[in-house]
Enzyme design. Sequence first.
Site, PDB file in Angstrom:
ATOM      1  N   ALA A  75       0.818  -1.215   0.000  1.00 17.32           N
ATOM      2  CA  ALA A  75       0.000   0.000   0.000  1.00 17.32           C
ATOM      3  C   ALA A  75       0.854   1.268   0.000  1.00 17.32           C
ATOM      4  CB  ALA A  75      -0.956   0.002   1.193  1.00 17.32           C
ATOM      5  N   THR A  76       2.050   1.207   0.579  1.00 14.70           N
ATOM      6  CA  THR A  76       2.926   2.385   0.557  1.00 14.70           C
ATOM      7  C   THR A  76       3.228   2.772  -0.890  1.00 14.70           C
ATOM      8  OG1 THR A  76       3.930   1.772   2.660  1.00 14.70           O
ATOM      9  CG2 THR A  76       5.179   3.298   1.276  1.00 14.70           C
ATOM     10  N   THR A 243       9.784  -7.384 -13.153  1.00 12.43           N
ATOM     11  CA  THR A 243       9.259  -8.749 -13.226  1.00 12.43           C
ATOM     12  C   THR A 243       8.213  -8.960 -12.137  1.00 12.43           C
ATOM     13  OG1 THR A 243      11.390  -9.505 -14.051  1.00 12.43           O
ATOM     14  CG2 THR A 243       9.912 -11.192 -13.155  1.00 12.43           C
ATOM     15  N   CYS A 328       3.680   2.450  13.055  1.00 10.15           N
ATOM     16  CA  CYS A 328       4.538   3.283  12.217  1.00 10.15           C
ATOM     17  C   CYS A 328       5.023   4.519  12.954  1.00 10.15           C
ATOM     18  CB  CYS A 328       3.787   3.679  10.955  1.00 10.15           C
ATOM     19  SG  CYS A 328       2.907   2.286  10.271  1.00 10.15           S
TER      20      CYS A 328
HETATM   21  C1  LIG Z   1      -0.415  -0.852   6.493  1.00  8.47           C
HETATM   22  C2  LIG Z   1      -0.913   0.370   5.866  1.00  8.47           C
HETATM   23  C3  LIG Z   1      -0.226   0.994   4.822  1.00  8.47           C
HETATM   24  C4  LIG Z   1       1.112   0.495   4.343  1.00  8.47           C
HETATM   25  O1  LIG Z   1       0.983  -0.727   3.688  1.00  8.47           O
HETATM   26  P1  LIG Z   1       2.266  -1.562   3.257  1.00  8.47           P
HETATM   27  O2  LIG Z   1       1.702  -2.649   2.425  1.00  8.47           O
HETATM   28  O3  LIG Z   1       2.868  -2.047   4.528  1.00  8.47           O
HETATM   29  O4  LIG Z   1       3.160  -0.663   2.501  1.00  8.47           O
HETATM   30  C5  LIG Z   1      -0.782   2.109   4.246  1.00  8.47           C
HETATM   31  N1  LIG Z   1      -1.950   2.597   4.663  1.00  8.47           N
HETATM   32  C6  LIG Z   1      -2.642   2.041   5.675  1.00  8.47           C
HETATM   33  C7  LIG Z   1      -3.950   2.621   6.078  1.00  8.47           C
HETATM   34  C8  LIG Z   1      -2.149   0.910   6.309  1.00  8.47           C
HETATM   35  O5  LIG Z   1      -2.831   0.367   7.310  1.00  8.47           O
END
Ligand SMILES: *Cc1c(COP(=O)(O)O)cnc(C)c1O
Length: 388
Positions: A75-76, A243, A328
């Site tokens: 998600a990052t 890839t 975090c």
């Molecule tokens: C965990 C989280 C992320 C980061 O996700 P990753 O896959 O660890 O990079 C971003 N946004 C929210 C709301 C999250 O809970």
Amino acid sequence: MSDSGIYLDYAATTPVDPRVVETMLACMGEAGNFANPSALHAAGRASARVVEHAAGELARLINCDPRRLVWTSGATESNNLAIQGVLRAREHRGRHLITMPTEHKAVTDVAKALGREGWRVTWLEPEPGGLLPIERLDAAIDDDSQLVSIMFANNETGVVQDIAAIGRLCRERGVPFHVDAAQALGKIAIDVAALDVDLLSMTAHKIYGPQGIGALYVARCDDLSLEPLLFGGAQQGRLRPGTLPVHLIAGFGRAAAIAGGSLLDDYTHLWELRDRLWRGIESVPGVVRNGEADASYPGILNVSAGGLDGESLLLALEPLHVSTGSACNSQSGEPSAVLRSMGRSDELAESAIRFSFGRPTSKRDVDAAIESYRDAVTRLRGLLPEAA
Ligand SMILES: *Cc1c(COP(=O)(O)O)cnc(C)c1O
């Protein structure tokens, strides 16, 4: 778990489901689907089919066309690709981003970095319960605005925004809308076909899939283009070259399929656990709940105990594995920016503990958490100077 603890930190990451492990193992080793899915030989085509199948499973979970998904590392990266990608592609039209201080760092830090590069960023303050006052968004949009980024479910408090209403407003005002759905995917029903969402960030490791794989949904819209963050090859229409990690994608797909099948059961289970935990600790003197209870995802309960320090509380709570604020922020030692922006005092924000539950959490785990929390708060309060 490697040490004997009670894991109540599912909002940070989840264990990989054994069925997902099985799917991933089938991609690995000499007999597996390890070949490069871009290769034209039969082994490559077999890998490409594995990727396509997984895209179908993830697409079904959010009700989109699988061709609208871009694989990322999590998600990052999805948030970075969405925010930087859209803003850089639309720079000639305007340089204004609208978001909230309650977003995950993978959004707020991107916004701050863009701010240093000259973009104008509007930070919409939430109501005390964490929700976005929609009229504040309406007032913030102007001719310069190129993106609104608001998360689905908050990772610290569980507060769920009214994504349908926010999307409707953005669509009316002609501004693209990005949603960080890392905490909502597979836990709350998401139907992008029914929501006016242009970009949606997802990750596998919060839904019992592997770490290191995520996706970005990009709506099909003539007016929406993205600049890539990475350059290197023709994969994924050059939007995100490299890839494809077949085993991770297969695992994400399987995790998505499982989550889709157990959405209601999971939700009910989590609801019971959170309710049980809150009923068990609400009578502890000075304890308050953070985030609008009626508008939150039941997998998270965030509570403060005024006067206590989160770090000491965390230690006193061993062997519970919980977080102060969010995982975090725990390295910075700063009180949670999310709780501060919701109007919580430093004192309350500093004592915040986030309990988060998952599929494997039992009532016994919650009962142990209730006992530990009551005991820890009472013990630490006894050490405070005013009580001496
Ligand atoms: C965990 C989280 C992320 C980061 O996700 P990753 O896959 O660890 O990079 C971003 N946004 C929210 C709301 C999250 O809970």
